[in-house]
Design a protein around this motif. Structure first.
Motif, PDB file in Angstrom:
ATOM      1  N   GLN A  62      40.227  36.811  40.105  1.00 51.75           N
ATOM      2  CA  GLN A  62      41.726  37.131  39.291  1.00 51.75           C
ATOM      3  C   GLN A  62      41.718  38.605  39.465  1.00 51.75           C
ATOM      4  N   ASN A  63      40.835  39.494  38.971  1.00 50.48           N
ATOM      5  CA  ASN A  63      40.890  40.881  39.102  1.00 50.48           C
ATOM      6  C   ASN A  63      41.269  41.490  40.469  1.00 50.48           C
ATOM      7  N   ALA A  64      40.108  40.852  41.532  1.00 49.51           N
ATOM      8  CA  ALA A  64      40.336  41.172  42.944  1.00 49.51           C
ATOM      9  C   ALA A  64      41.732  40.980  43.459  1.00 49.51           C
ATOM     10  N   ILE A  65      42.221  39.860  43.227  1.00 45.92           N
ATOM     11  CA  ILE A  65      43.684  39.651  43.689  1.00 45.92           C
ATOM     12  C   ILE A  65      44.715  40.441  43.033  1.00 45.92           C
ATOM     13  N   ARG A  66      44.600  40.784  41.657  1.00 48.44           N
ATOM     14  CA  ARG A  66      45.689  41.508  41.218  1.00 48.44           C
ATOM     15  C   ARG A  66      45.311  42.797  41.638  1.00 48.44           C
ATOM     16  N   GLU A  67      44.295  43.499  41.811  1.00 46.53           N
ATOM     17  CA  GLU A  67      44.205  44.769  42.404  1.00 46.53           C
ATOM     18  C   GLU A  67      44.205  44.816  43.880  1.00 46.53           C
ATOM     19  N   GLN A  68      44.485  43.769  44.723  1.00 42.27           N
ATOM     20  CA  GLN A  68      44.516  43.725  45.881  1.00 42.27           C
ATOM     21  C   GLN A  68      43.164  44.304  46.824  1.00 42.27           C
ATOM     22  N   ALA A 124      37.216  25.986  43.678  1.00 43.06           N
ATOM     23  CA  ALA A 124      37.293  27.368  43.518  1.00 43.06           C
ATOM     24  C   ALA A 124      37.822  28.102  44.742  1.00 43.06           C
ATOM     25  N   ALA A 125      37.402  27.557  46.054  1.00 41.75           N
ATOM     26  CA  ALA A 125      37.592  27.952  47.223  1.00 41.75           C
ATOM     27  C   ALA A 125      39.044  27.799  47.609  1.00 41.75           C
ATOM     28  N   LYS A 126      39.472  26.558  47.321  1.00 38.12           N
ATOM     29  CA  LYS A 126      40.980  25.898  47.584  1.00 38.12           C
ATOM     30  C   LYS A 126      41.884  26.528  46.664  1.00 38.12           C
ATOM     31  N   VAL A 127      41.527  26.956  45.370  1.00 35.80           N
ATOM     32  CA  VAL A 127      42.385  27.685  44.535  1.00 35.80           C
ATOM     33  C   VAL A 127      42.452  29.018  44.831  1.00 35.80           C
ATOM     34  N   LEU A 128      41.455  29.888  45.448  1.00 35.62           N
ATOM     35  CA  LEU A 128      41.470  31.293  45.953  1.00 35.62           C
ATOM     36  C   LEU A 128      42.460  31.164  47.287  1.00 35.62           C
ATOM     37  N   ALA A 129      42.432  30.123  48.145  1.00 37.45           N
ATOM     38  CA  ALA A 129      43.237  30.080  49.309  1.00 37.45           C
ATOM     39  C   ALA A 129      44.584  29.998  48.922  1.00 37.45           C
ATOM     40  N   LYS A 130      45.106  29.208  47.794  1.00 39.78           N
ATOM     41  CA  LYS A 130      46.297  29.015  47.587  1.00 39.78           C
ATOM     42  C   LYS A 130      46.971  30.422  46.665  1.00 39.78           C
ATOM     43  N   ALA A 131      45.959  31.148  46.097  1.00 47.54           N
ATOM     44  CA  ALA A 131      46.256  32.025  45.239  1.00 47.54           C
ATOM     45  C   ALA A 131      46.681  33.477  46.351  1.00 47.54           C
ATOM     46  N   VAL A 132      45.817  33.587  47.405  1.00 43.73           N
ATOM     47  CA  VAL A 132      46.304  34.605  48.185  1.00 43.73           C
ATOM     48  C   VAL A 132      47.523  34.078  49.270  1.00 43.73           C
ATOM     49  N   ASN A 133      47.955  32.963  49.232  1.00 46.41           N
ATOM     50  CA  ASN A 133      48.787  32.595  50.188  1.00 46.41           C
ATOM     51  C   ASN A 133      50.043  31.998  49.587  1.00 46.41           C
ATOM     52  N   CYS A 134      50.026  32.231  48.092  1.00 48.54           N
ATOM     53  CA  CYS A 134      51.287  31.514  47.333  1.00 48.54           C
ATOM     54  C   CYS A 134      52.645  32.656  47.671  1.00 48.54           C
ATOM     55  N   GLU A 135      53.547  31.874  48.057  1.00 52.02           N
ATOM     56  CA  GLU A 135      54.792  32.752  48.235  1.00 52.02           C
ATOM     57  C   GLU A 135      55.275  33.629  47.075  1.00 52.02           C
ATOM     58  N   ARG A 136      54.829  33.162  45.873  1.00 49.06           N
ATOM     59  CA  ARG A 136      55.457  34.011  44.730  1.00 49.06           C
ATOM     60  C   ARG A 136      54.189  35.092  44.408  1.00 49.06           C
ATOM     61  N   GLY A 137      53.195  35.270  45.109  1.00 48.45           N
ATOM     62  CA  GLY A 137      52.219  36.126  44.886  1.00 48.45           C
ATOM     63  C   GLY A 137      51.903  37.082  45.999  1.00 48.45           C
ATOM     64  N   PRO A 138      50.796  37.424  46.401  1.00 42.58           N
ATOM     65  CA  PRO A 138      49.676  36.914  45.748  1.00 42.58           C
ATOM     66  C   PRO A 138      49.418  37.428  44.273  1.00 42.58           C
ATOM     67  N   GLY A 139      48.841  36.327  43.419  1.00 43.22           N
ATOM     68  CA  GLY A 139      48.981  36.701  42.235  1.00 43.22           C
ATOM     69  C   GLY A 139      47.458  36.185  41.559  1.00 43.22           C
ATOM     70  N   PRO A 140      47.203  35.992  40.203  1.00 46.97           N
ATOM     71  CA  PRO A 140      45.875  35.687  39.818  1.00 46.97           C
ATOM     72  C   PRO A 140      45.753  34.292  39.594  1.00 46.97           C
ATOM     73  N   GLU A 141      46.979  33.705  39.653  1.00 50.44           N
ATOM     74  CA  GLU A 141      47.048  32.044  39.708  1.00 50.44           C
ATOM     75  C   GLU A 141      48.063  31.700  40.807  1.00 50.44           C
ATOM     76  N   PRO A 142      47.876  30.372  41.487  1.00 50.81           N
ATOM     77  CA  PRO A 142      48.855  30.100  42.502  1.00 50.81           C
ATOM     78  C   PRO A 142      49.947  29.384  41.412  1.00 50.81           C
ATOM     79  N   CYS A 143      50.963  29.243  41.793  1.00 55.31           N
ATOM     80  CA  CYS A 143      52.149  28.519  41.439  1.00 55.31           C
ATOM     81  C   CYS A 143      52.104  27.358  41.230  1.00 55.31           C
ATOM     82  N   ASN A 144      51.481  26.509  42.437  1.00 53.67           N
ATOM     83  CA  ASN A 144      51.496  25.161  42.529  1.00 53.67           C
ATOM     84  C   ASN A 144      52.916  24.402  42.748  1.00 53.67           C
TER      85      ASN A 144
END
Length: 590
Positions: A29-35, A54-74
């Motif tokens: 989450q810190n890595a995504i938040r700090e890019q 965890a791999a799938k959640v990470l894939a969603k988090a970096v590709n989320c249309e409302r992100g990228p953010g520490p959590e995917p919006c789902n």
């Protein structure tokens, strides 16, 4: 509506849903938040701990249309489609069925194209340790310097099988076994949402059966809830999974403590009639005594074991066994558990193991009763649980033997009888040592030539390259290498290499035609010349070289006076024989 297995329905869809991996979640989450997202990750750990999730959640988090953010919006189309597996730019590859170099080359060719549906291409390679060496080599350069729009996530349960070059190119995260407390909390949440009534003891036992794997725990809960119509109790879990309640182990332990073999065999027969397997019974009994030992040895050891449901009962049972006795029981059960893997009749071996424990207890009891009361009282005043009963028995036998010897010496009129006995013993020992010793193994032909060639320059070259020979044998056939590595080269003669072995079985196995053929093929390939393999035992080689050195020293002394010895008259004949037949075919014997 089609039923979906609980472990699939409750698969984590966000980082906050993951259980027991907070050290990994926070880092990602810190890595995504700090890019600062890396281009390659390695997720390793036991099965069912959340690596692929965890791999799938990470894939969603970096590709989320409302992100990228520490959590995917789902909720956005990208998250929903990645969850359903409908995005071509996020691929989950099973390395067990795509392990060849051709599949990796195809992946490497597709990596360079930009993503068409989401922000970043993500390749999740599950069970990556199944890839071949050639496939790993094909992946190396791409894994080290992929295009900026690509991310690799490798998942494996056996990271030790990955090349170091692959591991060094990834950020590695080690997933831990989920703790018992976290598993029970997650199972309780699932039961509340799914309308399943479950006892706390039942959920705790399910968590213990899963051995730290959350997916296994949810699968067991799904199976048992189907069997019990949504009402899960501790006894139903035991009956469904073939488990054994701690009360039955307590009865077994009491029978062992009392040395009651009849009761033990009756209890074993009851377990077998209930459909329990002998190997699991023995394994669980070993765990039971291990827990007894932990509670007895370590203060506040309740947190060190996750199998103890009622610590008070364990403390009462642990106080009944001395520490040495518990160590002995654990050691005996562990030994029989190793033998049970190859047993034809596991139940018989289980019964023998329990009877062995009973017989050990019966050997200790008479020793206690035969010991002097004063000694037991003195020892008991200190700490009766620490008495070493075996040492006490040994001391008693030694005292009895000394009393008998003293009585015999007095009857014979002094110590001369003892001296005479000692002389007889020494004489017999000398006679045995001077008896001719039978040869321990077969000797190779032309041993004298091998002894002469041990200092030759050809042997020195072969000795330097021997590590390459061993590596070549290992590459050809690892089972042959396991036997051949026991030997070491000691000499060379023309087209033959002499290898001396420390162990007879290693030499005999190496001498088999198929194994010999593998070794001689490697010798020819690595040494640049065909060589025959000749073997002998290392002790015989050392003895032969020692005798040869002594014989050479004797011959040198004789040469100083050879005009006085009769052997000098035979020298012209020896020279003539060497001229007629050649030095290689003439062997001179005294």
């Amino acid at each position: 509506m089609e039923h979906i297995a609980l472990y699939r329905a409750w698969r984590p869809q966000s980082f906050q849903d993951m259980v027991g991996q907070q050290h990994i979640i926070q880092t990602l989450q810190n890595a995504i938040r700090e890019q600062r997202v890396s281009h390659a990750y390695l997720f390793s750990g036991p099965r069912g701990t959340g690596k692929t999730s965890a791999a799938k959640v990470l894939a969603k988090a970096v590709n989320c249309e409302r992100g990228p953010g520490p959590e995917p919006c789902n909720e956005c189309p990208s998250c929903l489609r990645i969850t359903a597996g409908n995005v071509m730019d996020v691929q989950e590859i099973d390395a067990a069925s795509n392990r060849g170099v051709e599949e990796i080359r195809d992946l490497r060719d597709k990596v360079k194209y930009a993503p068409t549906e989401v922000r970043r291409k993500v390749y999740i390679i599950d069970e990556v340790h199944m890839l071949t060496t050639e496939a790993f080599n094909a992946l190396l350069k791409t894994l080290e310097e992929p295009p900026p729009h690509v991310m690799f996530i490798l998942a494996t349960t056996e990271p030790h099988r990955l090349p170091a070059t692959i591991i060094s190119r990834c950020q590695r995260f080690d997933f831990r076994r989920v703790s018992l407390e976290d598993q029970v909390g997650r199972l309780r949440l699932i039961c509340e949402k799914e309308g399943i009534a479950a006892d706390a003891d039942a959920l705790q036992y399910i968590a213990r059966l899963s051995d730290g794997g959350m997916r296994d725990a949810v699968s067991i809960l799904d199976q048992i809830s189907s069997f019990t119509d949504g009402n899960v109790t501790y006894q139903q879990v035991l009956g469904m999974t073939g488990g054994i309640p701690s009360e039955q182990f307590a009865r077994l332990a009491t029978a062992i403590l009392e040395g009651d073999m009849g009761l033990l065999l009756d209890l074993v027969e009851q377990l077998m009639q209930e459909g329990k397997s002998a190997d699991k019974c023995l394994e669980n009994l070993l765990y039971y005594f291990r827990d007894l030992l932990m509670i007895k040895m370590v203060p506040k050891a309740d947190q060190l074991t996750e199998r103890v449901l009622n610590p008070a009962e364990f403390r009462d049972m642990a106080s009944s066994f001395p520490r040495e006795r518990l160590f002995e029981i654990v050691d005996t059960l562990n030994r029989y558990l190793g033998e049970m893997k190859y047993a034809t009749h596991p139940q018989t071996l289980f019964e023998v193991a329990l009877m062995k424990l009973c017989s050990l207890q019966q050997e200790i009891t008479p020793t206690l009763s035969a010991a002097p009361m004063g000694m037991l009282q003195d020892v008991g005043g200190a700490n009766t649980s620490t008495v070493d009963l075996s040492e006490l028995d040994v001391l008693k036998r030694q005292i009895t033997a000394l009393e008998k010897k003293l009585e015999q010496a007095l009857q014979s009129g002094g110590i001369s009888g003892g001296v005479r006995e000692n002389a007889v013993v020494q004489k017999s020992a000398v006679a045995q040592s001077s008896a001719p010793r039978m040869p321990s193994s077969k000797m190779p032909p032309h041993l004298d030539k091998f002894i002469a060639g041990k200092d030759h320059s050809d042997f020195a070259n072969i000795y330097k390259q021997w590590s390459l020979v061993l590596q070549g044998v290992k590459e050809e056939k690892v089972t042959v290498h396991a036997w051949f590595v026991d030997g070491e080269p000691v000499s060379v003669m023309e087209d033959a290499v002499l290898v001396a072995f420390k162990n007879t079985i290693h030499r005999d196995t190496t001498e088999k035609p198929a194994n010999r053929q593998v070794i001689e093929h490697v010798l020819a390939a690595r040494l640049g010349k065909p060589y025959r393999l000749v073997t002998m035992m290392l002790r015989d080689w050392n003895e032969a070289t020692l005798k040869s050195a002594e014989r050479q020293g004797t011959e040198e002394l004789r040469l100083e006076h050879e005009h006085e010895t009769p052997e000098a008259k035979a020298e012209p004949w020896i020279d003539e024989a060497i001229q007629l037949f050649g030095e290689d075919l003439v062997i001179i014997k005294d």
